[in-house]
Motif scaffolding. Structure first.
Motif, PDB file in Angstrom:
ATOM      1  N   ALA A 236       0.825  -1.150   0.021  1.00 38.99           N
ATOM      2  CA  ALA A 236      -0.073  -0.115   0.065  1.00 38.99           C
ATOM      3  C   ALA A 236       0.878   1.200  -0.016  1.00 38.99           C
ATOM      4  CB  ALA A 236      -1.017  -0.046   1.247  1.00 38.99           C
ATOM      5  N   SER A 237       2.101   1.190   0.024  1.00 42.58           N
ATOM      6  CA  SER A 237       2.993   2.286   0.199  1.00 42.58           C
ATOM      7  C   SER A 237       2.800   3.091  -1.086  1.00 42.58           C
ATOM      8  CB  SER A 237       4.454   1.906   0.288  1.00 42.58           C
ATOM      9  OG  SER A 237       5.133   3.020   0.352  1.00 42.58           O
ATOM     10  N   PRO A 238       2.598   4.444  -0.844  1.00 40.67           N
ATOM     11  CA  PRO A 238       2.505   5.168  -2.178  1.00 40.67           C
ATOM     12  C   PRO A 238       3.846   5.855  -2.705  1.00 40.67           C
ATOM     13  CG  PRO A 238       2.297   6.594  -0.065  1.00 40.67           C
ATOM     14  CD  PRO A 238       2.289   5.186   0.324  1.00 40.67           C
ATOM     15  N   ILE A 239       5.067   5.360  -1.951  1.00 39.41           N
ATOM     16  CA  ILE A 239       6.367   5.806  -2.449  1.00 39.41           C
ATOM     17  C   ILE A 239       6.669   4.382  -3.137  1.00 39.41           C
ATOM     18  CG2 ILE A 239       8.539   6.602  -1.747  1.00 39.41           C
ATOM     19  CD1 ILE A 239       7.194   7.788   0.555  1.00 39.41           C
ATOM     20  N   PRO A 240       7.436   4.634  -4.273  1.00 33.78           N
ATOM     21  CA  PRO A 240       7.896   3.379  -4.776  1.00 33.78           C
ATOM     22  C   PRO A 240       9.182   2.563  -3.724  1.00 33.78           C
ATOM     23  CG  PRO A 240       7.965   5.130  -6.265  1.00 33.78           C
ATOM     24  CD  PRO A 240       7.486   5.726  -5.042  1.00 33.78           C
ATOM     25  N   LEU A 241       8.951   1.540  -3.548  1.00 40.38           N
ATOM     26  CA  LEU A 241       9.729   0.494  -2.427  1.00 40.38           C
ATOM     27  C   LEU A 241      10.640  -0.528  -2.975  1.00 40.38           C
ATOM     28  CD1 LEU A 241       8.078  -0.120   0.831  1.00 40.38           C
ATOM     29  CD2 LEU A 241       9.594  -1.986  -0.294  1.00 40.38           C
ATOM     30  N   ILE A 242      11.930  -0.452  -2.631  1.00 41.03           N
ATOM     31  CA  ILE A 242      12.978  -1.431  -2.826  1.00 41.03           C
ATOM     32  C   ILE A 242      13.035  -2.223  -1.475  1.00 41.03           C
ATOM     33  CG2 ILE A 242      15.163  -1.882  -3.670  1.00 41.03           C
ATOM     34  CD1 ILE A 242      15.259   0.867  -4.865  1.00 41.03           C
ATOM     35  N   SER A 243      12.885  -3.500  -1.760  1.00 40.23           N
ATOM     36  CA  SER A 243      13.208  -4.321  -0.689  1.00 40.23           C
ATOM     37  C   SER A 243      14.591  -5.143  -0.886  1.00 40.23           C
ATOM     38  CB  SER A 243      12.285  -5.526  -0.596  1.00 40.23           C
ATOM     39  OG  SER A 243      12.192  -6.590  -1.789  1.00 40.23           O
ATOM     40  N   ALA A 244      15.334  -5.241   0.314  1.00 46.02           N
ATOM     41  CA  ALA A 244      16.890  -5.695   0.384  1.00 46.02           C
ATOM     42  C   ALA A 244      16.858  -6.377   1.534  1.00 46.02           C
ATOM     43  CB  ALA A 244      17.707  -4.298   0.218  1.00 46.02           C
ATOM     44  N   VAL A 245      16.467  -7.624   1.710  1.00 38.66           N
ATOM     45  CA  VAL A 245      16.302  -8.334   2.828  1.00 38.66           C
ATOM     46  C   VAL A 245      17.279  -9.604   2.862  1.00 38.66           C
ATOM     47  CG1 VAL A 245      14.927  -9.597   4.518  1.00 38.66           C
ATOM     48  CG2 VAL A 245      14.206  -7.410   3.469  1.00 38.66           C
ATOM     49  N   GLY A 246      18.163  -9.806   3.665  1.00 41.83           N
ATOM     50  CA  GLY A 246      19.005 -10.777   3.760  1.00 41.83           C
ATOM     51  C   GLY A 246      20.051 -10.925   2.458  1.00 41.83           C
ATOM     52  N   HIS A 247      20.527 -12.109   2.116  1.00 39.15           N
ATOM     53  CA  HIS A 247      21.487 -12.165   1.091  1.00 39.15           C
ATOM     54  C   HIS A 247      20.645 -12.294  -0.136  1.00 39.15           C
ATOM     55  CE1 HIS A 247      24.653 -12.210   4.008  1.00 39.15           C
ATOM     56  NE2 HIS A 247      24.174 -12.941   4.618  1.00 39.15           N
ATOM     57  N   GLU A 248      21.530 -12.836  -1.219  1.00 41.71           N
ATOM     58  CA  GLU A 248      20.743 -13.156  -2.720  1.00 41.71           C
ATOM     59  C   GLU A 248      19.855 -14.170  -2.462  1.00 41.71           C
ATOM     60  OE1 GLU A 248      22.273 -13.193  -7.203  1.00 41.71           O
ATOM     61  OE2 GLU A 248      23.581 -12.928  -5.821  1.00 41.71           O
TER      62      GLU A 248
END
Length: 480
Positions: A236-248
Motif C-alpha cells: 500500500a505504500s504510495p512511495i516506490p519501494l525497494i526490498s533488500a532483505v538478507g542475502h541474494e
C-alpha cells in the motif's frame, strides 16, 4: 520406658504445613528445571492489559501452562499466536497459592524450518489470491530521486553500506527510519515506519524512493519481513519501494509486494540512484549525437536549398521572357479584335440575308389572321346553331317558367359577346392599332428610335409609317 495408652505410634514421615510443602515443591522444580526447552503448539493465548501473556503448550499427550512476563515480551523473538508450533525456552516454576506449576518463558522460536515455511507459504497464497503481488501494481523507480528513505536498524553495516554507496554514486539526502529488524516488535515497527513515510506530504521532506533492508540471517531472523502487516504496508505504500532483505538467496514475502527487489542492501542503493559517471558519459554521448544530428540536418537542408536554387531560373531573364510574351500577346490582341469584329459582322449579314423581311412576316401573319377569322366566325355560327337546335329540341315541362328560357338565352348571348370581345379585329374596331417593327409587336415607345420604320394595323387595313423624332409624353411623332 513409660507407655501411655493415648500416645500415637512413632513415624519417620516428616510433617509439613501447606506453605512448607508448596515452597519445597517450588524449590525442587526451579532447581531441577532451571533451564528447559519445551516443544508444543500454542493454545489459549491471552494478552492482558498489564502486558503479561498467558498461554498453554500442548502436544498429543499433555498440556502445560506458560506465562511471559511483561519485561520479557520484547525479547521473545516472535509474537505468540494460537496454533503455532514453537519451542519455548524458560524455567519451570510453581504458584503456591493454587498448588499449580507453569513454564515461565523468556524466548520463543518456531519449531523447525518446516513449520516456518508452511506458515509463510500459507500467507503467500492468501496474499497472492488478493492480488497484492500482481505485476500491474509495480511502479517504476524515479530516475533522479532528491532524497532516499531507508527503513532498517540503526546498528549494523546495512545503513553504512547504503549511505556509502549513495555517496559514491550520486550524493543524495538519506532519511532513516530506525526500526528493529528481528524480534517480536520488529514487524510492527517496520510496518509503522513504511506507513509513516507514505503519510508525509511535505515535498521538502518526503522521500522519492524507500529502501527496506537488513542483513542476512536465518529464516527465523527474517520472519519479521514475512509478517502480514509488513507485506500489506509495503503493497500500500504510495512511495516506490525497494526490498533488500538478507542475502541474494534469501526470499521474503516483502520481496513480492515491493516494486523492486535487490539481492543486497548495496544493490538496493545502486537501484535507487544512478551512477554519476554513467550520467556524465550519457550526457556526453547524447550531446555528441545531438551535435552530429544538427550537422546532418544542416547539411541536408543546405543540399535541398542548393538543388532548389539550381532549379530556379535567372530572375532578369525570367522577367525579360515574360515581357516579350506580354508584347506578343498585346500585338496579337490588337490584330485579333478587328478580325473578330469583321467575322461577327459577316455572320450577322449572312443571318440577316436568311431572315425574311418585315413585309413578308406581316403578310404571313395577315394571311394567318385572314384564315383564322372566317374559321372563327364559322365556328361561332355552328356553336350558335347547335345551341338553337338543342333549345328547339328541348321539351320543356309545363311547369318550367319562361324566365328559365330567358336565363339560358342570356347566358348564350354572354358567351357570344365574350368570344367577339377577344377577337383581334374587335379590338382594332374600337380605335386601337397594332404597331409592328420587323415583324414583332411594339409595346413600348422606348423600343423605337427616330427613323425606324413600323407597320400600323387597323380594323380595315395596314399602313407603313416612320418614326420622325421623339416628343414629350402624350405627343405623337409619326410620319405616315
Amino acid at each position: 520406658m513409660d507407655e501411655r495408652p493415648d500416645s500415637q505410634p512413632a513415624s519417620n514421615v516428616p510433617d509439613y504445613t501447606v506453605s512448607e510443602l508448596s515452597g519445597a515443591i517450588k524449590r525442587t522444580l526451579e532447581q531441577g528445571f532451571a533451564r528447559v526447552r519445551v516443544r508444543g503448539e500454542i493454545t489459549e493465548c491471552k494478552r492482558y492489559p498489564s502486558g503479561h501473556i498467558y498461554f498453554s503448550l500442548k502436544d498429543e499427550a499433555g498440556k502445560i501452562s506458560a506465562v511471559v512476563w511483561r519485561g520479557s515480551v520484547s525479547r521473545l523473538g516472535l509474537a505468540p499466536e494460537n496454533g503455532t508450533e514453537v519451542i519455548a525456552t524458560g524455567r519451570v516454576s510453581a504458584y503456591g497459592e493454587r498448588s499449580s506449576y507453569q513454564l515461565v518463558v523468556d524466548r520463543l522460536e518456531f519449531a523447525g524450518e518446516g513449520a516456518l515455511l508452511a506458515r509463510v507459504e500459507a500467507l503467500r497464497k492468501m496474499l497472492l489470491a488478493e492480488g497484492l503481488f500482481d505485476a500491474d501494481r509495480k511502479r517504476p523507480l524515479p530516475f533522479l530521486p532528491r532524497r532516499v528513505g531507508v527503513v532498517t536498524s540503526r546498528q549494523g553495516a546495512v545503513l553504512h553500506d547504503i549511505r556509502t554507496t549513495i555517496a559514491r554514486r550520486l550524493p543524495r539526502e538519506v532519511l532513516l527510519w530506525a526500526v528493529a529488524v528481528q524480534g517480536e516488535s520488529a514487524a510492527e515497527q517496520i510496518a509503522r515506519a513504511i506507513e509513516s513515510a507514505g503519510r508525509m506530504t511535505d515535498p521538502d521532506l518526503r522521500p522519492d524512493v524507500l529502501i527496506v533492508a537488513r542483513g542476512g540471517g536465518s529464516l527465523e531472523d527474517l520472519m519479521a519481513f514475512n509478517d502480514e502487516r509488513v507485506v500489506r504496508a509495503a503493497a500500500a505504500s504510495p512511495i516506490p519501494l525497494i526490498s533488500a532483505v538478507g542475502h541474494e538467496t534469501d526470499t521474503t514475502l516483502i520481496d513480492f509486494a515491493s516494486d523492486r527487489r535487490a539481492p543486497t542492501p548495496t544493490a538496493a542503493a545502486e537501484l535507487a540512484v544512478p551512477l554519476r559517471t554513467e550520467l556524465s558519459a550519457d550526457l556526453v554521448h547524447r550531446a555528441a549525437r545531438l551535435a552530429s544530428g544538427l550537422v546532418r540536418a544542416m547539411q541536408t537542408a543546405r543540399s535541398r536549398l542548393d538543388r532548389a536554387s539550381a532549379r530556379i531560373p535567372d530572375l532578369p531573364s525570367l522577367v525579360g521572357t515574360l515581357r516579350m510574351r506580354l508584347d506578343d500577346r498585346s500585338q496579337r490582341l490588337d490584330l485579333a479584335l478587328p478580325a473578330r469584329l469583321r467575322d461577327a459582322h459577316a455572320r450577322l449579314v449572312m443571318i440577316e440575308r436568311r431572315l425574311p423581311g418585315p413585309d413578308t412576316l406581316i403578310e404571313r401573319r395577315r394571311a394567318r389572321l385572314s384564315l383564322a377569322g372566317p374559321a372563327l366566325r364559322a365556328g361561332l355560327r355552328q356553336l350558335l346553331e347547335r345551341r338553337h337546335r338543342a333549345l328547339a329540341g328541348l321539351s320543356l315541362p309545363p311547369s318550367l317558367p319562361s324566365s328559365a328560357i330567358r336565363l339560358q338565352r342570356a347566358r348564350l348571348d354572354g358567351v357570344v359577346g365574350r368570344l367577339e370581345a377577344v377577337s383581334p379585329r374587335a379590338v382594332l374596331a374600337r380605335g386601337y392599332a397594332l404597331v409592328e417593327s420587323r415583324g414583332h409587336p411594339v409595346t413600348q415607345a422606348a423600343q423605337l428610335k427616330p427613323g425606324a420604320r413600323v407597320r400600323l394595323h387597323f380594323a380595315d387595313g395596314a399602313r407603313d409609317a416612320q418614326i420622325v423624332r421623339e416628343k414629350a409624353e402624350g405627343q405623337g411623332a409619326l410620319d405616315l
